[in-house]
Design an enzyme around this catalytic site. Structure first.
Site, PDB file in Angstrom:
ATOM      1  N   SER A   1       0.971  -0.855   0.101  1.00  0.00           N
ATOM      2  CA  SER A   1      -0.016   0.204   0.365  1.00  0.00           C
ATOM      3  C   SER A   1       1.026   1.175   0.208  1.00  0.00           C
ATOM      4  CB  SER A   1      -1.091   0.064   1.021  1.00  0.00           C
ATOM      5  OG  SER A   1      -1.547   1.255   1.336  1.00  0.00           O
ATOM      6  N   SER A   2       0.155   2.217  -0.415  1.00  0.00           N
ATOM      7  CA  SER A   2       1.045   3.509  -0.650  1.00  0.00           C
ATOM      8  C   SER A   2       1.704   3.739   0.513  1.00  0.00           C
ATOM      9  CB  SER A   2      -0.186   4.719  -1.794  1.00  0.00           C
ATOM     10  OG  SER A   2      -0.365   5.447  -0.909  1.00  0.00           O
ATOM     11  N   CYS A   3       0.966   3.504   1.586  1.00  0.00           N
ATOM     12  CA  CYS A   3       0.503   3.781   3.536  1.00  0.00           C
ATOM     13  C   CYS A   3       2.163   3.586   4.156  1.00  0.00           C
ATOM     14  CB  CYS A   3       0.256   3.897   4.121  1.00  0.00           C
ATOM     15  SG  CYS A   3      -0.486   2.001   4.358  1.00  0.00           S
TER      16      CYS A   3
ATOM     17  N   TYR B   1      -0.638  -0.710  10.197  1.00  0.00           N
ATOM     18  CA  TYR B   1      -0.765  -1.600   9.391  1.00  0.00           C
ATOM     19  C   TYR B   1       1.265  -1.503   7.556  1.00  0.00           C
ATOM     20  CZ  TYR B   1      -2.805  -2.698   4.570  1.00  0.00           C
ATOM     21  OH  TYR B   1      -3.014  -3.579   3.176  1.00  0.00           O
TER      22      TYR B   1
ATOM     23  N   LYS C   1       3.191  -3.736   5.887  1.00  0.00           N
ATOM     24  CA  LYS C   1       3.535  -4.180   4.525  1.00  0.00           C
ATOM     25  C   LYS C   1       5.178  -4.145   4.294  1.00  0.00           C
ATOM     26  CE  LYS C   1      -0.527  -5.668   2.981  1.00  0.00           C
ATOM     27  NZ  LYS C   1      -0.634  -6.639   2.692  1.00  0.00           N
TER      28      LYS C   1
ATOM     29  N   HIS D   1     -13.170   2.042   3.786  1.00  0.00           N
ATOM     30  CA  HIS D   1     -12.637   2.690   2.866  1.00  0.00           C
ATOM     31  C   HIS D   1     -13.492   3.704   2.920  1.00  0.00           C
ATOM     32  CE1 HIS D   1      -8.791   0.492   2.657  1.00  0.00           C
ATOM     33  NE2 HIS D   1      -8.633   1.320   3.029  1.00  0.00           N
TER      34      HIS D   1
HETATM   35  O1  GFB Z   1      -9.607   5.786   3.193  1.00  0.00           O
HETATM   36  P1  GFB Z   1      -9.168   6.253   3.929  1.00  0.00           P
HETATM   37  O2  GFB Z   1      -9.671   5.098   5.485  1.00  0.00           O
HETATM   38  O3  GFB Z   1      -7.671   6.122   3.866  1.00  0.00           O
HETATM   39  O4  GFB Z   1      -9.301   7.800   4.254  1.00  0.00           O
HETATM   40  P2  GFB Z   1      -6.802   6.647   4.404  1.00  0.00           P
HETATM   41  C1  GFB Z   1      -9.298   8.618   3.343  1.00  0.00           C
HETATM   42  C2  GFB Z   1      -9.984  10.131   3.550  1.00  0.00           C
HETATM   43  O5  GFB Z   1     -10.937  10.104   3.860  1.00  0.00           O
HETATM   44  C3  GFB Z   1      -9.476  10.337   5.300  1.00  0.00           C
HETATM   45  C4  GFB Z   1     -11.426  10.955   4.705  1.00  0.00           C
HETATM   46  O6  GFB Z   1      -8.887  12.152   5.410  1.00  0.00           O
HETATM   47  C5  GFB Z   1     -10.760  11.084   5.846  1.00  0.00           C
HETATM   48  O7  GFB Z   1     -10.362  10.875   6.647  1.00  0.00           O
HETATM   49  N1  GFB Z   1     -13.190  10.539   5.085  1.00  0.00           N
HETATM   50  C6  GFB Z   1     -14.228  11.064   5.119  1.00  0.00           C
HETATM   51  C7  GFB Z   1     -13.475   8.364   5.431  1.00  0.00           C
HETATM   52  N2  GFB Z   1     -15.116  10.767   5.606  1.00  0.00           N
HETATM   53  C8  GFB Z   1     -14.810   8.893   5.276  1.00  0.00           C
HETATM   54  C9  GFB Z   1     -15.753   7.976   5.897  1.00  0.00           C
HETATM   55  O8  GFB Z   1     -16.847   8.183   5.673  1.00  0.00           O
HETATM   56  N3  GFB Z   1     -14.533   6.516   5.959  1.00  0.00           N
HETATM   57  C10 GFB Z   1     -13.088   6.690   5.517  1.00  0.00           C
HETATM   58  N4  GFB Z   1     -12.925   5.659   6.031  1.00  0.00           N
HETATM   59  N5  GFB Z   1     -12.731   7.583   5.255  1.00  0.00           N
HETATM   60  C11 GFB Z   1      -5.766   4.464   4.247  1.00  0.00           C
HETATM   61  C12 GFB Z   1      -5.050   3.573   5.448  1.00  0.00           C
HETATM   62  O9  GFB Z   1      -6.010   5.336   4.837  1.00  0.00           O
HETATM   63  O10 GFB Z   1      -5.008   3.666   3.336  1.00  0.00           O
HETATM   64  C13 GFB Z   1      -4.941   2.069   5.236  1.00  0.00           C
HETATM   65  O11 GFB Z   1      -6.092   3.891   6.577  1.00  0.00           O
HETATM   66  C14 GFB Z   1      -4.529   1.366   3.779  1.00  0.00           C
HETATM   67  O12 GFB Z   1      -3.632   1.336   5.406  1.00  0.00           O
HETATM   68  C15 GFB Z   1      -5.341   2.871   2.030  1.00  0.00           C
HETATM   69  O13 GFB Z   1      -3.288   2.140   3.682  1.00  0.00           O
HETATM   70  C16 GFB Z   1      -4.591   2.722   0.889  1.00  0.00           C
HETATM   71  O14 GFB Z   1      -6.245   6.764   2.718  1.00  0.00           O
HETATM   72  O15 GFB Z   1      -6.715   7.641   5.368  1.00  0.00           O
END
Ligand code: GFB
Length: 319
Positions: A112-114, A141, A145, A184
């Site tokens: 993952s890009s994280c 995570y 990875k 996500h």
């Molecule tokens: O998709 P997400 O959880 O992944 O969140 P990350 C991306 C952005 O969307 C964050 C916002 O800035 C969240 O605050 N967001 C807005 C929301 N509304 C929502 C919602 O209802 N649900 C969620 N989940 N987010 C992940 C990593 O981070 O990236 C994983 O935690 C993985 O490990 C993935 O690497 C690619 O990009 O923040």
């Protein structure tokens, strides 16, 4: 483009075929002359090294694609650190170590890009790995990875195994997990906006400030990149997989609203975490192998929404 590995006639084990990414890889492999092998969770717990070794011995794959992982969005990552670190380390050591022992001739590990530092230069080149502190919401995570890609590098270096890694940006599409808290952002907003539209709710909450930038890639494009890597790449460096385009969460939420035909207001809840401010990966190397993303964000969201509606109708979306 020069082919470094011939998939023709090979037995390919897609570990994690029930997940969004593994499912897309199985769909993509249907266009290749290969025999796809799969094992359900009930048949095989991928965290159990002895069971994985026995399965590999019995099924003799030539190629392994490791798409299985404990995954989730920002809230799941932040609240379940032990699961994200332990499960992923166990899966990686069992499958990658087992594949080496079983004499697998090619393995693709997906990360993952994280894995990159929170403040990495943008677009993030592969060389940014391990040059700075990680984003705290997903460091568990990310560490797992990074360990997985290092394990592939180590088997390459010590034993000459053709084990490679790919690091995709934020993926979305059919087969996503629509859990309201643990998903996500694409799946979370599709579900929340669809529910709000049907309930005629005047507004929907979007987590965070809406300012973080994310690079979304449609999962079937990611699967196509995986096949490209299997055929055309053999090297130590974990290669980035991305669309090359970034969008703020606020603008992304408006794309989702359009796809779902939700016309209410979007409210931002700044008490929820934003996570990394930006993570756009540099895809120069992958493009050099002849691959590029094909699905626009609006096309991809329309397909993802259709999948959500179909699964909802089939009773496959849990409350
Ligand atoms: O998709 P997400 O959880 O992944 O969140 P990350 C991306 C952005 O969307 C964050 C916002 O800035 C969240 O605050 N967001 C807005 C929301 N509304 C929502 C919602 O209802 N649900 C969620 N989940 N987010 C992940 C990593 O981070 O990236 C994983 O935690 C993985 O490990 C993935 O690497 C690619 O990009 O923040």
């Amino acid at each position: 483009m020069t082919q470094v590995f011939d998939l023709h006639g090979k037995r390919v084990w897609v570990a994690g075929h029930r997940g969004m990414v593994g499912g897309a890889i199985v769909r993509r492999l249907a266009c290749e002359q290969v025999q796809v092998l799969t094992a359900t969770r009930q048949e095989l717990d991928l965290r159990e090294a002895a069971a994985v070794r026995a399965w590999l011995k019995a099924n003799r794959p030539d190629v392994v694609v490791l798409a299985a992982a404990k995954v989730g969005g920002i809230a799941a990552n932040d609240s379940l650190p032990a699961d994200f670190l332990y499960d992923n380390l166990m899966i990686e050591t069992a499958v990658i170590g087992g594949a080496f022992e079983a004499g697998v001739s090619k393995l693709l590990f997906l990360g993952s890009s994280c894995i990159y530092p929170r403040m990495a230069p943008q677009p993030i080149p592969e060389e940014a790995l391990l040059t700075g502190p990680l984003e705290p919401t997903n460091e568990w995570y990310a560490i797992a990875k990074i360990a997985g890609l290092k394990l592939c590098q180590a088997y390459r270096r010590q034993h000459g195994a053709d084990f490679i890694s790919g690091m995709p940006s934020n993926l979305y599409g059919p087969g996503d997990n629509y859990h309201p808290e643990h998903s996500h952002v694409p799946a979370a907003l599709i579900r929340r906006m669809d529910e709000a539209r049907r309930a005629h709710a005047p507004s929907v909450t979007v987590w965070g400030t809406g300012t973080p930038l994310r690079e979304f890639l449609y999962v079937d494009d990611a699967a196509d990149a995986c096949v490209c890597l299997l055929k055309h790449y053999s090297g130590e460096m974990a290669l980035n997989i991305g669309s090359g385009e970034e969008v703020s969460i606020a603008v992304f939420a408006r794309h989702v609203a359009r796809a779902v035909a939700y016309q209410g207001e979007l409210k931002f809840d700044a008490s929820r975490p934003d996570g990394a401010p930006r993570k756009l990966v540099d895809v120069t190397r992958l493009k050099g192998l002849g691959w590029s993303a094909k699905t626009s964000l609006d096309e991809g969201l329309a397909l993802a929404y259709a999948d959500y509606r179909a699964r909802l109708k089939a009773g496959a979306i849990a409350a």
